[in-house]
Design a protein around this motif. Structure first.
Motif, PDB file in Angstrom:
ATOM      1  N   THR A  58     -27.558 -25.731 -24.009  1.00  0.00           N
ATOM      2  CA  THR A  58     -26.315 -25.019 -23.697  1.00  0.00           C
ATOM      3  C   THR A  58     -25.771 -25.560 -22.388  1.00  0.00           C
ATOM      4  OG1 THR A  58     -27.505 -23.262 -22.524  1.00  0.00           O
ATOM      5  CG2 THR A  58     -27.019 -22.908 -24.866  1.00  0.00           C
ATOM      6  N   GLU A 102     -29.984 -14.281 -33.412  1.00  0.00           N
ATOM      7  CA  GLU A 102     -29.947 -15.104 -34.627  1.00  0.00           C
ATOM      8  C   GLU A 102     -31.348 -15.161 -35.222  1.00  0.00           C
ATOM      9  OE1 GLU A 102     -27.757 -18.799 -35.067  1.00  0.00           O
ATOM     10  OE2 GLU A 102     -27.033 -18.574 -32.995  1.00  0.00           O
ATOM     11  N   TRP A 138     -35.762 -20.198 -28.778  1.00  0.00           N
ATOM     12  CA  TRP A 138     -36.011 -19.887 -30.191  1.00  0.00           C
ATOM     13  C   TRP A 138     -37.520 -19.815 -30.410  1.00  0.00           C
ATOM     14  CZ3 TRP A 138     -32.642 -19.561 -34.545  1.00  0.00           C
ATOM     15  CH2 TRP A 138     -31.282 -19.647 -34.227  1.00  0.00           C
ATOM     16  N   GLU A 167     -32.572 -24.336 -27.148  1.00  0.00           N
ATOM     17  CA  GLU A 167     -31.280 -24.854 -27.627  1.00  0.00           C
ATOM     18  C   GLU A 167     -30.446 -25.277 -26.429  1.00  0.00           C
ATOM     19  OE1 GLU A 167     -27.486 -23.388 -30.388  1.00  0.00           O
ATOM     20  OE2 GLU A 167     -29.088 -21.983 -29.828  1.00  0.00           O
ATOM     21  N   ASP A 184     -32.802 -31.161 -36.580  1.00  0.00           N
ATOM     22  CA  ASP A 184     -31.335 -31.173 -36.511  1.00  0.00           C
ATOM     23  C   ASP A 184     -30.744 -29.809 -36.886  1.00  0.00           C
ATOM     24  OD1 ASP A 184     -31.919 -31.147 -39.181  1.00  0.00           O
ATOM     25  OD2 ASP A 184     -30.592 -32.814 -39.729  1.00  0.00           O
ATOM     26  N   PHE A 185     -31.583 -28.751 -36.784  1.00  0.00           N
ATOM     27  CA  PHE A 185     -31.087 -27.390 -37.055  1.00  0.00           C
ATOM     28  C   PHE A 185     -30.140 -26.934 -35.951  1.00  0.00           C
ATOM     29  CE2 PHE A 185     -31.856 -22.706 -36.905  1.00  0.00           C
ATOM     30  CZ  PHE A 185     -31.267 -22.399 -38.125  1.00  0.00           C
ATOM     31  N   ARG A 186     -30.463 -27.329 -34.725  1.00  0.00           N
ATOM     32  CA  ARG A 186     -29.628 -27.057 -33.555  1.00  0.00           C
ATOM     33  C   ARG A 186     -29.664 -28.297 -32.652  1.00  0.00           C
ATOM     34  NH1 ARG A 186     -28.092 -23.193 -35.954  1.00  0.00           N
ATOM     35  NH2 ARG A 186     -27.680 -21.073 -35.185  1.00  0.00           N
ATOM     36  N   ASP A 187     -28.840 -28.280 -31.620  1.00  0.00           N
ATOM     37  CA  ASP A 187     -28.888 -29.329 -30.610  1.00  0.00           C
ATOM     38  C   ASP A 187     -29.947 -28.906 -29.590  1.00  0.00           C
ATOM     39  OD1 ASP A 187     -28.445 -31.415 -28.890  1.00  0.00           O
ATOM     40  OD2 ASP A 187     -26.561 -30.614 -28.082  1.00  0.00           O
ATOM     41  N   TRP A 188     -31.186 -29.342 -29.841  1.00  0.00           N
ATOM     42  CA  TRP A 188     -32.293 -28.877 -29.020  1.00  0.00           C
ATOM     43  C   TRP A 188     -32.399 -29.681 -27.730  1.00  0.00           C
ATOM     44  CZ3 TRP A 188     -33.562 -24.477 -31.007  1.00  0.00           C
ATOM     45  CH2 TRP A 188     -33.649 -24.302 -32.398  1.00  0.00           C
TER      46      TRP A 188
END
Length: 490
Positions: free
Chosen positions: A60, A139, A81, A58, A33-37
């Protein structure tokens, strides 16, 4: 004195104990849940990872216009990432550079995460940031022990913490809630049994490990390590029962900041204890009587009581038996005894009247003798009653005026009385009451009027007038005594 209570902490998580592949699994779980993978790939599992342990895309979107002119959101492949996992104890700046050398300058990822089972130095952080900025990574995050622990202890990650390390804060919270409910239940039951004003009530504390109550002889060391013991309750504290542990006659000097207390401590028996007084208890009581006799002959300003109170905590109470039994008809409280005691902390102080005196500034000296003499009596003046006003004699003879603690002499009427002498207070046909002089000193009327107005009032009651500033007043401290105590010595 009260003992300091240590704080409860959690031991560090040993990431280094995990297998390297298992450490990768842990990091992958944490970043879900670090990003919307869109996808997360465990590339390191296959062995040929081209420098990637985990590759993630991620999610997009981009906005376009369809043939009818409407805006449409279309998913894209997403930002790439690169997540690298190193289960190494130390990673210096030089090692950071070597790890980052795996990044293809011609195919730089959007984001980069380096997770390692170590703590990074400032120089390592600076090297990490500078290298990735130079490569054009937009990032990047450096996750060491501290950051990984912080993430694991988040409530949302409790499942991961338990899966990899067998630790659950949810279970701990539930356990703590159970402890709190038990503590509150014990407090409420104690209050119901003893009442809101529990002072001077009694309880019997019993070691939960004991199986031989009430037979003391089953334990050869019972005197040193009792498995049950009755206590007089002092008060109800928010954390538990305050009980009296020791109560001794004491000497103290306020000016010199010194004190001493005499052994043995005072015997206070549980009035509802069905056990008969033992020979040992009787011998102790007789010794205490000698101590008290010696103590009462001290100047009253130097008399105090040495007290030690302890606390039996509500959260240490396992069972509360409010009925007791025929041998001890008081509430029984079961708890674990440590070194023969159920208390978890103590406080020592001096007590003088209603005043409690802390001992932090006092030094204990050797004042009391190792053995105490038998009571002494001087001259017995029992022919005529003391020259006191009839009103005071009547109050004392009828037990209505409290104890007669001082005689005051401004005209020599008590000049014949010395310490240890006995005199009689007589009124009409009432039974004679005897007092013994314990201490004698002189004080000026000016001092009493300025410093001790209450004593100045007592002087007026005895001599029939207010003390004058230039009066020299003989103060004879005294105590009640009884004919049987001294008549054998006449």
């Amino acid at each position: 004195m009260s003992k300091a209570t240590p704080t409860r902490t959690t031991n560090p998580i040993h990431f280094e104990d995990l297998d390297p592949k298992r450490f990768e699994d842990l990091v992958r779980e944490l970043i879900y849940d670090f990003r919307d993978w869109q996808t997360i790939e465990a590339t390191g599992k296959g062995g040929d990872d081209d420098g990637f342990d985990i590759r993630a895309y991620e999610r997009t979107t981009t906005t376009t216009v369809d043939d009818e002119g409407n805006e449409v959101l279309r998913p894209m492949d997403g930002n790439v990432w690169m997540i690298q996992c190193k289960r190494e104890k130390t990673i210096p700046p030089s090692r950071i550079k070597k790890i980052l050398a795996d990044i293809d300058p011609n195919n730089v990822p959007y984001g980069y995460v380096l997770a390692a089972a170590t703590n990074f130095s400032k120089k390592a952080y600076d090297t990490f940031r500078d290298e990735l900025t130079r490569l054009g990574v937009l990032e990047f995050y450096l996750l060491g022990n501290a950051m990984l622990e912080t993430e694991l202890y988040q409530p949302k990650n409790d499942r991961i913490l338990f899966t990899f390390f067998g630790i659950s804060n949810v279970v701990r919270r539930r356990s703590r809630a159970t402890e709190i409910r038990s503590e509150v239940a014990n407090k409420n039951k104690v209050m119901r049994v003893l009442g809101d004003n529990a002072a001077n009530s009694w309880i019997l504390a019993r070691d939960s490990k004991d199986r031989f109550y009430p037979y003391e002889w089953e334990y050869a060391d019972f005197d040193k390590n009792p498995r049950w013991k009755d206590f007089e309750v002092v008060e109800l504290h928010p954390r538990g029962l305050i009980v009296s542990i020791r109560w001794c006659f004491a000497y103290f000097d306020e000016a010199s900041k010194v004190f001493d207390f005499a052994e043995p401590s005072i015997v206070v028996g549980n009035p509802r204890d069905g056990m008969q007084e033992s020979a040992r208890d009787r011998e102790r009581r007789e010794k205490v009587a000698l101590v008290r006799d010696y103590w009462e002959r001290l100047p009253r300003k130097n008399q105090a009581m040495f007290r030690v109170n302890g606390i039996i905590r509500y959260d240490d109470m396992q069972v509360i038996d409010d009925k007791g039994d025929s041998w001890n008809e008081v509430p029984h409280i079961f708890t674990d005894f440590i070194n023969g005691s159920p208390v978890s902390g103590t406080r020592s102080f001096l007590e003088k009247g209603q005043q409690q005196i802390g001992l932090d500034d006092f030094t204990r000296v050797s004042f009391f003798p190792k053995s105490f003499p038998e009571p002494k009596f001087g001259e017995i003046y029992n022919k005529e009653g003391l020259a006191l006003p009839d009103r005071l004699c009547e109050l004392y003879a009828n037990f209505r005026g409290g104890e007669l603690e001082n005689l005051f002499d401004v005209d020599g009427r008590f000049g014949h009385l010395k310490p240890n002498d006995v005199a009689v207070v007589r009124f009409g046909q009432k039974e004679d009451r005897f007092i013994q002089i314990t201490h004698r000193y002189e004080v000026s009327g000016d001092y009493l009027l300025k410093e001790h107005p209450q004593m100045a009032w007592q002087v007026k009651q005895q001599i029939g007038r207010d003390p004058l500033p230039d009066d020299l007043i003989q103060v004879l401290e005294c105590r009640a005594c009884y004919r049987h105590q001294w008549e054998d010595q006449v």
